[in-house]
Design a protein around this motif. Sequence first.
Motif, PDB file in Angstrom:
ATOM      1  N   LEU A   1     -48.281  15.247  41.660  1.00 51.34           N
ATOM      2  CA  LEU A   1     -47.880  14.150  40.787  1.00 51.34           C
ATOM      3  C   LEU A   1     -47.696  14.679  39.372  1.00 51.34           C
ATOM      4  O   LEU A   1     -48.632  15.219  38.770  1.00 51.34           O
ATOM      5  CB  LEU A   1     -48.933  13.043  40.818  1.00 51.34           C
ATOM      6  N   GLY A   2     -46.502  14.514  38.844  1.00 46.37           N
ATOM      7  CA  GLY A   2     -46.208  15.004  37.506  1.00 46.37           C
ATOM      8  C   GLY A   2     -46.992  14.252  36.445  1.00 46.37           C
ATOM      9  O   GLY A   2     -47.545  13.166  36.670  1.00 46.37           O
ATOM     10  N   ALA A   3     -47.044  14.830  35.258  1.00 46.89           N
ATOM     11  CA  ALA A   3     -47.814  14.260  34.154  1.00 46.89           C
ATOM     12  C   ALA A   3     -47.417  12.812  33.896  1.00 46.89           C
ATOM     13  O   ALA A   3     -46.234  12.469  33.883  1.00 46.89           O
ATOM     14  CB  ALA A   3     -47.603  15.093  32.892  1.00 46.89           C
ATOM     15  N   MET A   4     -48.441  11.955  33.741  1.00 49.01           N
ATOM     16  CA  MET A   4     -48.292  10.543  33.432  1.00 49.01           C
ATOM     17  C   MET A   4     -47.700   9.726  34.571  1.00 49.01           C
ATOM     18  O   MET A   4     -47.290   8.579  34.375  1.00 49.01           O
ATOM     19  CB  MET A   4     -47.477  10.327  32.156  1.00 49.01           C
ATOM     20  N   THR A   5     -47.643  10.280  35.781  1.00 45.16           N
ATOM     21  CA  THR A   5     -47.269   9.448  36.926  1.00 45.16           C
ATOM     22  C   THR A   5     -48.264   8.296  37.033  1.00 45.16           C
ATOM     23  O   THR A   5     -49.470   8.497  37.004  1.00 45.16           O
ATOM     24  CB  THR A   5     -47.276  10.277  38.220  1.00 45.16           C
TER      25      THR A   5
ATOM     26  N   THR B   1     -43.625  13.996  42.344  1.00 47.25           N
ATOM     27  CA  THR B   1     -43.045  13.121  41.332  1.00 47.25           C
ATOM     28  C   THR B   1     -42.883  13.887  40.031  1.00 47.25           C
ATOM     29  O   THR B   1     -43.664  14.791  39.720  1.00 47.25           O
ATOM     30  CB  THR B   1     -43.933  11.890  41.072  1.00 47.25           C
ATOM     31  N   GLY B   2     -41.870  13.515  39.262  1.00 42.89           N
ATOM     32  CA  GLY B   2     -41.641  14.132  37.972  1.00 42.89           C
ATOM     33  C   GLY B   2     -42.491  13.499  36.887  1.00 42.89           C
ATOM     34  O   GLY B   2     -43.227  12.528  37.120  1.00 42.89           O
ATOM     35  N   ILE B   3     -42.397  14.033  35.682  1.00 44.70           N
ATOM     36  CA  ILE B   3     -43.196  13.520  34.581  1.00 44.70           C
ATOM     37  C   ILE B   3     -42.794  12.077  34.281  1.00 44.70           C
ATOM     38  O   ILE B   3     -41.627  11.706  34.349  1.00 44.70           O
ATOM     39  CB  ILE B   3     -43.045  14.393  33.322  1.00 44.70           C
ATOM     40  N   GLY B   4     -43.809  11.270  34.010  1.00 42.65           N
ATOM     41  CA  GLY B   4     -43.561   9.880  33.644  1.00 42.65           C
ATOM     42  C   GLY B   4     -43.118   8.993  34.786  1.00 42.65           C
ATOM     43  O   GLY B   4     -42.637   7.882  34.541  1.00 42.65           O
ATOM     44  N   ALA B   5     -43.265   9.436  36.022  1.00 39.30           N
ATOM     45  CA  ALA B   5     -42.818   8.622  37.158  1.00 39.30           C
ATOM     46  C   ALA B   5     -43.621   7.324  37.228  1.00 39.30           C
ATOM     47  O   ALA B   5     -44.823   7.305  36.981  1.00 39.30           O
ATOM     48  CB  ALA B   5     -42.971   9.406  38.456  1.00 39.30           C
ATOM     49  N   ARG B   6     -42.942   6.228  37.587  1.00 40.92           N
ATOM     50  CA  ARG B   6     -43.574   4.914  37.719  1.00 40.92           C
ATOM     51  C   ARG B   6     -43.327   4.391  39.123  1.00 40.92           C
ATOM     52  O   ARG B   6     -42.185   4.392  39.596  1.00 40.92           O
ATOM     53  CB  ARG B   6     -43.010   3.947  36.683  1.00 40.92           C
TER      54      ARG B   6
ATOM     55  N   LEU C   1     -39.249  12.816  43.607  1.00 38.36           N
ATOM     56  CA  LEU C   1     -38.743  11.721  42.783  1.00 38.36           C
ATOM     57  C   LEU C   1     -38.880  12.078  41.315  1.00 38.36           C
ATOM     58  O   LEU C   1     -39.941  12.525  40.873  1.00 38.36           O
ATOM     59  CB  LEU C   1     -39.527  10.443  43.079  1.00 38.36           C
ATOM     60  N   PHE C   2     -37.832  11.856  40.552  1.00 38.56           N
ATOM     61  CA  PHE C   2     -37.875  12.160  39.125  1.00 38.56           C
ATOM     62  C   PHE C   2     -36.843  11.293  38.420  1.00 38.56           C
ATOM     63  O   PHE C   2     -36.057  10.589  39.048  1.00 38.56           O
ATOM     64  CB  PHE C   2     -37.621  13.649  38.872  1.00 38.56           C
ATOM     65  N   GLY C   3     -36.881  11.334  37.088  1.00 42.94           N
ATOM     66  CA  GLY C   3     -35.964  10.531  36.299  1.00 42.94           C
ATOM     67  C   GLY C   3     -36.637   9.299  35.730  1.00 42.94           C
ATOM     68  O   GLY C   3     -37.754   8.938  36.097  1.00 42.94           O
ATOM     69  N   ALA C   4     -35.931   8.620  34.820  1.00 41.51           N
ATOM     70  CA  ALA C   4     -36.511   7.498  34.093  1.00 41.51           C
ATOM     71  C   ALA C   4     -36.545   6.210  34.899  1.00 41.51           C
ATOM     72  O   ALA C   4     -37.353   5.320  34.638  1.00 41.51           O
ATOM     73  CB  ALA C   4     -35.719   7.269  32.801  1.00 41.51           C
ATOM     74  N   GLU C   5     -35.677   6.081  35.895  1.00 40.46           N
ATOM     75  CA  GLU C   5     -35.595   4.832  36.654  1.00 40.46           C
ATOM     76  C   GLU C   5     -36.679   4.766  37.720  1.00 40.46           C
ATOM     77  O   GLU C   5     -36.947   5.761  38.413  1.00 40.46           O
ATOM     78  CB  GLU C   5     -34.223   4.710  37.317  1.00 40.46           C
TER      79      GLU C   5
ATOM     80  N   TRP D   1     -34.471  12.993  47.602  1.00 36.79           N
ATOM     81  CA  TRP D   1     -34.488  13.891  46.436  1.00 36.79           C
ATOM     82  C   TRP D   1     -33.609  13.295  45.355  1.00 36.79           C
ATOM     83  O   TRP D   1     -32.434  12.976  45.599  1.00 36.79           O
ATOM     84  CB  TRP D   1     -33.959  15.267  46.832  1.00 36.79           C
ATOM     85  N   GLY D   2     -34.203  13.085  44.153  1.00 32.61           N
ATOM     86  CA  GLY D   2     -33.373  12.630  43.060  1.00 32.61           C
ATOM     87  C   GLY D   2     -33.981  11.501  42.266  1.00 32.61           C
ATOM     88  O   GLY D   2     -35.102  11.060  42.518  1.00 32.61           O
TER      89      GLY D   2
END
Length: 399
Positions: free
Chosen positions: A277-281, A319-324, A337-341, A352-353
């Motif tokens: 899990l990326g940072a702040m997931t 998951t990428g950083i900041g994942a919600r 999973l990554f990205g702002a959305e 992937w994406g």
Amino acid sequence: MTPLVMFDDELADGWAPFSLTRPCGELIFGRWTLRERLERVAGRRVTGHVTRPWLRRYAEAGAPASLGPDRLPDAATYWSSRAVPALDAAWGRSPANLWLAGQLAGIRLAPGGRPPRPDWFAAPRPEPGLADRTLPGEWLLHPWDLVSAGPARLADDLAATIGAGVRDDLPDGCRRLGSEAIRLGEGARVEPGVLFDAREGPIELGPGVEVRTGARLAGPLYAGPRSRLLGGALSRFSGGPFSFVRGEVDGVTALGYSNKAHDGYLGQAYVGRWVNLGAMTTNSDLKHTYGTVRVGPPGARTDTGLVKLGCLLGDHVKTGIGARLDTGTVVGAGSSLFGAEMPPTWVEPFSWGPGRTRERCRREAFIATATRVVARRGLEADAPFRGWLGDVWDEACRP
């Protein structure tokens, strides 16, 4: 001793996202995996799992292999992976139909008894001519039961087993709240400034566990061998071996070799093996309406009846950083999973994406990444391991 075999029935076959990659007996419930619990009650090792055909090459250190129809032992005991026997259940040795809470949990065959037909395991039936024996325990019906009932089961497990070797002399600079037992395994290292909150349940740190300054550990809590608790408020957690945990964590089970080494909230969740899990997931575990959480793919969602349920993350999820992650999110194995959305609440395996515009992770890329991840924990991704993962990808991504 007669062989002991666990099997997945048709309900266990649908325990997404975990049933894609592993026999359900290898899922943690409370202090142990379901298989380890059965071994404690029965007083013997499980010989193997009867599970889904694409898991024929299942290969995980310390776990028994998958058994095909041609490898089922005679005169064996066959036990459902969803049946959870009480730790003090009297197992017995006589041939019998084994019942638990009014349902058939398994059969113990007589000497010379032939194994069941392959179709028996999906919907087991009593064996004619055998006596009936009832054992105390409970059933798991859905994968989210592992989350909702996990902390209470963990508290009972630790209370039943932690009495011997309890340490009340905490390391220098640490403090205790409450009177429940605390046990530190051999070689556990706890830095000054750690708070042990044993008011709501026992706390056990396995061998070689490391706890960093600034961690608040609230029971019931179990950290498996060589795990690292890196800081933050951790409560009602069961995980390991070799899990890295930091941040606000509550009501979480992690299968092991998972990495949440950064801040972020994770609550009422179940985390598969080799998850990063990326940072702040952060996940949500409560709807704005305070209504019950629904889980499942579009058009086939199930009301769990739970007001609080976070996420279910399959093996090898990243998951990428900041994942919600929204309330009741299920992420299939091998997804990245990554990205702002924010992704949808149902993510197919090997996605992937970013957000909702995802591709399928290529087979070779997935196995290569898994090989590198395993090597970082000092293990070898040998040919059986890679073959097992390849079979899983083939099943999930076949046309």
